[in-house]
Design a protein around this motif. Sequence first.
Motif, mmCIF file in Angstrom:
data_model
loop_
_atom_site.group_PDB
_atom_site.id
_atom_site.type_symbol
_atom_site.label_atom_id
_atom_site.label_comp_id
_atom_site.label_asym_id
_atom_site.label_seq_id
_atom_site.Cartn_x
_atom_site.Cartn_y
_atom_site.Cartn_z
ATOM 1 N N VAL A 273 0.933 -1.265 0.490
ATOM 2 C CA VAL A 273 -0.099 -0.211 0.334
ATOM 3 C C VAL A 273 1.060 1.636 0.507
ATOM 4 N N ARG A 274 1.973 1.090 0.713
ATOM 5 C CA ARG A 274 2.556 2.327 0.699
ATOM 6 C C ARG A 274 3.667 2.575 -0.063
ATOM 7 N N LEU A 275 4.092 1.746 -0.816
ATOM 8 C CA LEU A 275 4.243 1.238 -2.474
ATOM 9 C C LEU A 275 3.496 2.210 -3.471
ATOM 10 N N CYS A 276 2.534 1.570 -3.316
ATOM 11 C CA CYS A 276 1.712 1.916 -4.308
ATOM 12 C C CYS A 276 1.047 3.588 -4.189
ATOM 13 N N GLY A 277 1.098 4.096 -3.147
ATOM 14 C CA GLY A 277 0.718 5.704 -2.604
ATOM 15 C C GLY A 277 1.649 6.672 -3.286
ATOM 16 N N LEU A 278 2.838 5.650 -3.759
ATOM 17 C CA LEU A 278 3.839 6.386 -4.390
ATOM 18 C C LEU A 278 4.118 7.141 -5.615
ATOM 19 N N LEU A 279 3.966 5.343 -5.482
ATOM 20 C CA LEU A 279 4.260 5.378 -7.220
ATOM 21 C C LEU A 279 2.864 6.812 -7.610
ATOM 22 N N LEU A 280 1.592 6.573 -6.920
ATOM 23 C CA LEU A 280 0.803 7.236 -7.487
ATOM 24 C C LEU A 280 0.700 8.755 -7.645
ATOM 25 N N ARG A 281 1.137 8.932 -6.670
ATOM 26 C CA ARG A 281 1.354 10.028 -6.012
ATOM 27 C C ARG A 281 2.374 11.110 -7.380
ATOM 28 N N GLU A 282 3.741 10.418 -7.625
ATOM 29 C CA GLU A 282 4.756 10.627 -8.474
ATOM 30 C C GLU A 282 4.416 10.512 -10.167
ATOM 31 N N HIS A 283 3.000 10.232 -10.044
ATOM 32 C CA HIS A 283 2.925 9.472 -11.550
ATOM 33 C C HIS A 283 1.280 10.346 -12.155
ATOM 34 N N ARG B 57 2.633 -1.934 -11.382
ATOM 35 C CA ARG B 57 3.710 -2.196 -12.618
ATOM 36 C C ARG B 57 4.077 -1.633 -12.834
ATOM 37 N N ILE B 58 3.891 0.287 -12.137
ATOM 38 C CA ILE B 58 4.092 0.921 -12.471
ATOM 39 C C ILE B 58 5.993 1.602 -12.476
ATOM 40 N N LEU B 59 5.835 0.757 -11.520
ATOM 41 C CA LEU B 59 7.833 0.479 -11.257
ATOM 42 C C LEU B 59 8.680 -0.199 -12.661
ATOM 43 N N ARG B 60 7.748 -0.912 -12.642
ATOM 44 C CA ARG B 60 8.431 -1.748 -14.057
ATOM 45 C C ARG B 60 8.724 -1.037 -15.605
ATOM 46 N N GLU C 132 10.095 2.081 -28.997
ATOM 47 C CA GLU C 132 9.916 2.239 -27.947
ATOM 48 C C GLU C 132 9.450 3.544 -27.561
ATOM 49 N N LEU C 133 9.071 4.251 -28.984
ATOM 50 C CA LEU C 133 7.853 5.123 -28.261
ATOM 51 C C LEU C 133 6.729 4.450 -28.199
ATOM 52 N N ILE C 134 6.511 3.343 -29.399
ATOM 53 C CA ILE C 134 4.751 3.516 -29.402
ATOM 54 C C ILE C 134 4.582 3.142 -27.786
ATOM 55 N N ILE C 135 5.312 2.316 -26.938
ATOM 56 C CA ILE C 135 5.049 1.985 -25.950
ATOM 57 C C ILE C 135 4.780 2.718 -25.251
ATOM 58 N N GLU C 136 5.823 3.588 -24.840
ATOM 59 C CA GLU C 136 6.425 5.128 -23.935
ATOM 60 C C GLU C 136 4.473 5.647 -24.228
ATOM 61 N N GLU C 137 4.173 5.835 -24.965
ATOM 62 C CA GLU C 137 3.037 7.015 -25.466
ATOM 63 C C GLU C 137 1.612 5.945 -24.674
ATOM 64 N N LEU C 138 1.747 4.621 -25.097
ATOM 65 C CA LEU C 138 0.575 3.500 -24.308
ATOM 66 C C LEU C 138 0.468 3.576 -22.980
ATOM 67 N N LEU C 139 2.020 3.939 -22.496
ATOM 68 C CA LEU C 139 2.193 3.749 -20.981
ATOM 69 C C LEU C 139 1.815 5.138 -20.236
ATOM 70 N N GLN C 140 2.246 6.384 -21.113
ATOM 71 C CA GLN C 140 2.047 7.482 -20.206
ATOM 72 C C GLN C 140 0.381 7.449 -20.004
ATOM 73 N N ARG C 141 -0.219 7.383 -21.388
ATOM 74 C CA ARG C 141 -1.600 7.178 -21.476
ATOM 75 C C ARG C 141 -2.786 6.201 -21.090
ATOM 76 N N GLY C 142 -2.256 5.073 -20.979
ATOM 77 C CA GLY C 142 -3.852 3.851 -20.581
ATOM 78 C C GLY C 142 -3.289 3.254 -21.465
ATOM 79 N N HIS C 143 -4.588 3.802 -22.455
ATOM 80 C CA HIS C 143 -5.430 2.851 -23.367
ATOM 81 C C HIS C 143 -4.928 4.089 -25.142
#
Length: 588
Positions: free
Chosen positions: A52-62, A133-136, A153-164
């Motif tokens: 839970v702590r790690l999830c909170g930090l990842l959500l805050r950062e992203h 999974r955000i950590l990865r 690389e850019l295709i995967i980056e865009e989809l990761l950044q925007r979700g879908h």
Amino acid sequence: MHRATTLQPEREEPGSGSDYVVNETPSHVFGLQAVVFPLCINLTKKMTAQEVRLCGLLLREHFGEVVEKVGIHMLRNGTQNLRTILHETGTSLDLVKKSLCVLVQHGACVFSSGRKGPGSPTEYQITCDRILRILRYPRYIYTAKTLYGDTGELIIEELLQRGHMSMSSTVKTVADRLTQNMEEGRSMDYSEVSSTFSKLVETHFLQRCPPLAGAQTTDSTTAATPATPGTPASTTLPTPESYPECYKVPQVTLIGRGKRPLSSEDGDDQRNAKKAKLDPETHGDEGIYWQVNFERFHLHFRDQAIISAVANKLDQTSSEIVRTMLRMSEVMTSPTATCTKPLSANEIFRSLPASYNIARPILDQYLTLLVDDPMEFVGKAGESGGGMYVVNLHRALANLARATLESVVQERFGSRSARIFRLLLRKHHLEQKQVEDFAMIPAKEAKEMLYTLLSQNLVQLQEIPKTPDYAPSRTFYLYTVNQLPTARMLLQICYKTVSNLIERRLFETKESKRLLEKSQRIEAILASLQASGAEPEQLTEVEEMITAPEKQQLEALRLHINKLDSAENQVDETIFLLESYIGSTATS
């Protein structure tokens, strides 16, 4: 990789609380289509405090502090409807809706009709594993770059950044980004990006988002947010693989090349561009959205770990044989299988790369060597076709996890403690006198080491009484190592370590916030001057705005941040191995 959607405080006034605004939010986040993300985990799984702590930090950062607040509340309280979330978090309705939109957009939250029957409010549940999974993300992006170059690389980056995203939107965005980095007069053709996108789908690194059962495709201008209680939702959440067209690429009519960003002077052109965005062209893939297939990336990481282990244990040729076997059985083997489908020696021989020049008798010798190896990465399943062979996936992961545990014990407690730990792993149950004799360690030292490992829960003590009264003189005391619980414990330690690293990085960045902002402003000024063809004297004058001590401080900060980032990635590799082993044990 730039951060995704973020909800951050705009200002604070005494006694009035914090007002929030949405920064850098893609317009399609609030126009969610009739899609729902795959439920890749068991939602009833209990989450530990470290997760839970790690999830909170990842959500805050992203995604910002508001999304973190809503996400942490849902992680701790389980399935809830909108009214309950609103009441218990004390956040405004608008911000809760936007936070839920962001979480659903990135597959971190799933929703379904209420448990009380038809007409009850829609309920939301957050998925912890998807947030972790955000950590990865850096590893996914680097793998795509290794396999498919800058475009992948850019295709995967865009989809990761925007979700879908839809295929046409992804191709346009990636082509524009690639064009910006090209020489003047050159640009990236849409067809090249589309080709790479299709390859990623063919190899299952990308997959379609499954539509909601019974839902109709909505227009992008209608904001069908999941926060509306009346939203029709299915109680059964489809997985991408259950959707027949999961990996079918639509016929997209995209003709053209990437465009460079318009200069600030071209006001009319910018207005025309904005007008064009309001009237989007149709490309034949409306309502079809794509997401990153994390499970496929994980299978690739698992295979690479097995291949590397074989190369380190034996030699490069052996690892190439195992690589060939894994590549041949990729499509035929289930992700949860304990071993690959049997392959004959003849098939393996025909599929080996010609550059290795391995003769058939040499291949048979290598296969025999792999089968006889104590690590048991390869097993024999029959004699037909020159011999049938399989890669023992579960045993390979168990051996990799065991090596990780042994390495941790050696680093923390020394080589002698690691010797005792390895001995207990292999012999399973030993008395203290037997440990002393087998490990060839003096009694006093062995006793201290055993008690130290016992206090850290790395070693367990089992009592076997000869009589019902449990008298110490008539009881056997056996030391043992339970690999699975020990791996789970180490996994939680890894989560805690990553959380500490992220908090340290955030603290270092916050302490030097003003200096970093000053450096960014000066870099922006230098970039604009260079673009306008400024003289060297002007550039030197701007560069001198940062003093020598400030430059040293910035360099030291960058080195420190890079070390923390590198440590995060290294710990995540350990997390992946342990998670894979635990998951493999559960399915086997």
